[in-house]
Design a protein around this motif. Structure first.
Motif, short mmCIF file in Angstrom:
data_model
loop_
_atom_site.label_atom_id
_atom_site.label_comp_id
_atom_site.label_asym_id
_atom_site.label_seq_id
_atom_site.Cartn_x
_atom_site.Cartn_y
_atom_site.Cartn_z
N VAL A 144 -8.58 47.95 66.17
CA VAL A 144 -7.72 46.93 65.55
C VAL A 144 -6.65 46.54 66.58
O VAL A 144 -5.91 47.40 67.06
CB VAL A 144 -7.05 47.48 64.26
CG1 VAL A 144 -6.07 46.48 63.68
CG2 VAL A 144 -8.12 47.85 63.23
N SER A 173 -3.65 45.25 66.87
CA SER A 173 -2.23 45.65 66.82
C SER A 173 -2.08 47.14 67.09
O SER A 173 -1.12 47.57 67.76
CB SER A 173 -1.64 45.29 65.45
OG SER A 173 -2.38 45.91 64.41
N ILE A 174 -3.02 47.95 66.61
CA ILE A 174 -2.95 49.40 66.84
C ILE A 174 -3.35 49.72 68.28
O ILE A 174 -2.72 50.56 68.93
CB ILE A 174 -3.85 50.14 65.83
CG1 ILE A 174 -3.47 49.74 64.39
CG2 ILE A 174 -3.74 51.66 66.01
CD1 ILE A 174 -4.35 50.36 63.32
N ILE A 219 1.55 52.60 63.75
CA ILE A 219 1.23 51.64 62.69
C ILE A 219 0.53 52.30 61.50
O ILE A 219 0.98 52.19 60.37
CB ILE A 219 0.39 50.48 63.26
CG1 ILE A 219 1.26 49.69 64.25
CG2 ILE A 219 -0.14 49.58 62.14
CD1 ILE A 219 0.55 48.62 65.02
#
Lengths: 255, 255
Positions: free
Chosen positions: A156, A158-159, A139
């Motif tokens: 984070v 999503s990461i 990402i």
């Protein structure tokens, strides 16, 4: 992913960040890693949330990496002054924290392609303990890293999830803990004694009962049976279902 | 609630329960207690999630009660075989775990009023370390308890919250950490170096930057300043806002 059916593989997760402890940010990674590790047969045994404090991070990493097969961390690997995870992990392993050559190249290419200056702060994200290997970050490119049995990932969500996906195939996994859930319209006060007996009779299974407050104000429970073999799971679940069936014919619904 | 403006009051929170570690149940108490303690000026310094295992509970309680002003726990105080918190806390304090006379009376009256048998399992919920004081439970009556600086509460979120509300007035609280948040359209790669300088110039403040992935794929940040005095907070926030204003006139929006 190499599977050892008989071996129990354990893990701990360390969430690093003042923002979780202050309530400013609500953690979204604990529930996810718990689900994922359970699904691949790694037993998450402990979670710690610690502040952005070097001693706190070092203490947690050293206590947990000695005790469990794997340790995972989230948070504190960005470019700012409060991102001290790479330094703290390096100190925990008594290794120098250096700019990793391959990480510098990855980031240089990434920023060059976006016509962004690869300044000193951004170069900080390439720092890791000498000898660490990368955990790819599809990402935002800046990699996490693995050193020894410790896997250092971004906070984070999503990461974090993308990095965890990249770590999973490298893990040894144990015999998967399989489970059944039996909803029970009675509270723990009714089921506790016979359920304790079922646990005693089936020591290889792990039986948990989780109370829920019904809208009516009465307690109900979910009875969860966990086991590492189908046979133990079926036998124990059968005993639990027979208990609930018996109570349904005998009991009032008082809690 | 006695307030000590100059003193820093610290806390740790222990979540007890296999169901959180397996992912079956998603914790809802960490974020709540973090918010509440921050709001009354108690610094939550560490959270641990441990399994329903006596040694794990004892180790966590003894490590944390020695280190912080207060310890709070959730979970494991129901009537079933996997509810071992009262026994484990008693062992941590080297005290006998006994049926508390006042708790037995509370529960006997409660079940009598509902025409429910006060059986052995339900009596288990009255057990606590000798000398403990009650934490009232307005929802399902069975009390939590306080022993030393450790507060033992239920895991069911509605009951946990009610018990925590009852504990709050008994706590000594410190100088409240107040904060500002400045949204910043630039990523950490841009703000890191000047923000680190602001932190150095304002050592009494705690500056955190929290990256967010925008829908566009760029990183933005929230810059949070925390301090224990209005004056420090205002001075430091002013420096942060001046930085963001300067970047807005100078910078591209690259990350």
């Amino acid at each position: 992913m190499e599977q050892h059916m008989s071996e129990i593989v354990t893990a701990a997760f360390i969430v690093i960040g003042d923002e979780i402890l202050s309530g400013r940010t609500k953690d979204k990674n604990i529930g996810h890693i718990a689900d994922i590790l359970t699904s691949v047969g790694v037993d998450l045994k402990e979670v710690r949330i610690v502040s952005d404090d070097e001693d706190a991070i070092i203490d947690a990493v050293n206590a947990l990496r000695a005790r469990y097969t794997y340790v995972f961390t989230s948070g504190g690997i960005g470019p700012t002054h409060d991102d001290i995870t790479a330094d703290s992990i390096s100190k925990a392993f008594d290794l120098p924290c250096e700019h990793d050559v391959a990480a510098i190249e990855l980031l240089r290419d990434y920023y060059k392609g976006r016509d962004i200056e690869f300044n000193e702060a951004r170069q900080r994200m390439a720092r890791m303990p000498k000898g660490a290997t990368h955990i790819a970050n599809p990402i935002s490119i800046a990699p996490g890293f693995r050193i020894g049995n410790v896997h250092v990932m971004a906070g984070v969500p999503s990461i974090f999830r993308a990095m965890l996906d990249n770590v999973l195939p490298t893990l040894e996994t144990g015999a998967k803990l399989i489970s059944t859930t039996t909803p029970c319209p009675f509270g723990e006060g009714i089921i506790s004694t016979p359920l304790g007996q079922i646990q005693k009779d089936n020591p290889e299974a792990i039986i948990g009962s989780y109370p829920k407050l019904a809208e009516s104000g009465n307690f109900m429970t979910d009875i969860v049976v966990r086991a590492r073999s189908e046979e133990v799971l079926e036998r124990t679940t059968g005993a639990v279902r027979a208990l609930v069936a018996r109570l349904l014919t005998e009991q009032d619904t008082g809690q």
